[in-house]
Design a protein around this motif. Sequence first.
Motif, PDB file in Angstrom:
ATOM      1  N   SER A  29     -63.209 -81.472 -23.681  1.00  0.00           N
ATOM      2  CA  SER A  29     -62.687 -82.275 -22.572  1.00  0.00           C
ATOM      3  C   SER A  29     -63.070 -81.699 -21.214  1.00  0.00           C
ATOM      4  O   SER A  29     -63.447 -82.434 -20.302  1.00  0.00           O
ATOM      5  N   GLY A  30     -62.950 -80.366 -21.082  1.00  0.00           N
ATOM      6  CA  GLY A  30     -63.268 -79.734 -19.804  1.00  0.00           C
ATOM      7  C   GLY A  30     -64.724 -79.917 -19.424  1.00  0.00           C
ATOM      8  O   GLY A  30     -65.051 -80.202 -18.257  1.00  0.00           O
ATOM      9  N   ILE A  31     -65.627 -79.756 -20.410  1.00  0.00           N
ATOM     10  CA  ILE A  31     -67.056 -79.912 -20.149  1.00  0.00           C
ATOM     11  C   ILE A  31     -67.371 -81.357 -19.764  1.00  0.00           C
ATOM     12  O   ILE A  31     -68.063 -81.619 -18.775  1.00  0.00           O
ATOM     13  N   LEU A  32     -66.850 -82.315 -20.546  1.00  0.00           N
ATOM     14  CA  LEU A  32     -67.114 -83.726 -20.265  1.00  0.00           C
ATOM     15  C   LEU A  32     -66.515 -84.137 -18.926  1.00  0.00           C
ATOM     16  O   LEU A  32     -67.142 -84.844 -18.135  1.00  0.00           O
ATOM     17  N   GLY A  33     -65.273 -83.671 -18.681  1.00  0.00           N
ATOM     18  CA  GLY A  33     -64.601 -84.022 -17.430  1.00  0.00           C
ATOM     19  C   GLY A  33     -65.348 -83.511 -16.209  1.00  0.00           C
ATOM     20  O   GLY A  33     -65.379 -84.179 -15.166  1.00  0.00           O
ATOM     21  N   SER A  34     -65.953 -82.332 -16.330  1.00  0.00           N
ATOM     22  CA  SER A  34     -66.685 -81.752 -15.203  1.00  0.00           C
ATOM     23  C   SER A  34     -67.965 -82.527 -14.892  1.00  0.00           C
ATOM     24  O   SER A  34     -68.502 -82.432 -13.784  1.00  0.00           O
ATOM     25  N   LEU A  35     -68.448 -83.285 -15.874  1.00  0.00           N
ATOM     26  CA  LEU A  35     -69.686 -84.042 -15.688  1.00  0.00           C
ATOM     27  C   LEU A  35     -69.434 -85.462 -15.184  1.00  0.00           C
ATOM     28  O   LEU A  35     -70.365 -86.150 -14.773  1.00  0.00           O
ATOM     29  N   ILE A  36     -68.168 -85.901 -15.244  1.00  0.00           N
ATOM     30  CA  ILE A  36     -67.818 -87.258 -14.807  1.00  0.00           C
ATOM     31  C   ILE A  36     -67.388 -87.233 -13.342  1.00  0.00           C
ATOM     32  O   ILE A  36     -66.531 -86.452 -12.940  1.00  0.00           O
ATOM     33  N   GLU A  37     -67.994 -88.106 -12.535  1.00  0.00           N
ATOM     34  CA  GLU A  37     -67.694 -88.142 -11.103  1.00  0.00           C
ATOM     35  C   GLU A  37     -66.497 -89.024 -10.770  1.00  0.00           C
ATOM     36  O   GLU A  37     -65.905 -88.899  -9.698  1.00  0.00           O
ATOM     37  N   ALA A  38     -66.108 -89.906 -11.681  1.00  0.00           N
ATOM     38  CA  ALA A  38     -64.971 -90.799 -11.436  1.00  0.00           C
ATOM     39  C   ALA A  38     -63.690 -89.996 -11.269  1.00  0.00           C
ATOM     40  O   ALA A  38     -63.558 -88.902 -11.841  1.00  0.00           O
ATOM     41  N   PRO A  39     -62.717 -90.493 -10.489  1.00  0.00           N
ATOM     42  CA  PRO A  39     -61.446 -89.775 -10.293  1.00  0.00           C
ATOM     43  C   PRO A  39     -60.635 -89.699 -11.575  1.00  0.00           C
ATOM     44  O   PRO A  39     -60.840 -90.481 -12.513  1.00  0.00           O
TER      45      PRO A  39
END
Length: 302
Positions: A29-39
């Motif tokens: 989750s942390g890796i994917l979340g860091s790659l997503i620019e959406a809020p």
Amino acid sequence: MENLENKKGLIARHAKIATVLAVIFGASSGILGSLIEAPSMAIGFWRLTIALPFFLIPVLFKEDKREKLKSISVKDYIWCFVSGAFLFGHFFSWFNAVKFTNVASAAVLAALHPLIVLLVTIFIYRKRVSIKSIAAIAVALIGGAIIVGADYSTFAGGNLKGNVFAFMAALFMGLYFAVGDAVRKRVEGGIYVLLVFASCWVCFTIGVIFTDTPVLGYSTNDYILLVVMAFICQIGAHAVFNLCIGHVSSLYVSTWEAGDPVFATMLAVVFLQQVPKGYEIIGCIIVVCALLYYNRQESKQD
């Protein structure tokens, strides 16, 4: 998911292994979340929107599932909604924690949720937990703190507001698991996941409306990653957590989930080529040994 959850299903027969695999999926989750620019509010909305139909459709098209849904008591409907609200609270608090403070501080505080589950298990559910199991949980938490917090210069940079959000993330996660421990004894796994995810989705929808957060207009890459996150983190992790709680205790699931920093460190090596420092390796060894010891103690009580 139905065949996975029933008495002869894979999760029923291998709930402990499924829990560990779910933790590994959740660690991404942390890796994917860091790659997503959406809020963060949009991330939460989309991961629930994508995952929800996989549990809604089987109920809509199978009469026996609809009958089971109708047979649930009003009290359990309320508790399922409360559990989903706690899950929303965890997501919302965690997203804000990493926004206002450094990840090290947030991760240490957010990993305290097994203590919340432990307190509920002992003082509210009145269940016996062995001293050895409690010690193993404590050592695992210490190991997790070493992984993300041994670099004091980083840990000390935490912001008070962000740290409060991180502690709230732990509180909500603990309550989310603890509620599931009681309700899953009465509500079938797939239906429970549906109701919890629906409740969480409603909370995110309200949040999107009140914060005026757009849900469209992001990059194609963001939407691809959101789909990946929904399948891996929402279905592969949280849905499986809830299915497993029907066969193992919420304390067991919560304790293994506290090993998230270990798996996140491993995934960072594979996907981000981030080589762990010496103290991170030591922390990983401590966590793994503590969790294996905890698993051994729990197996003795089966």
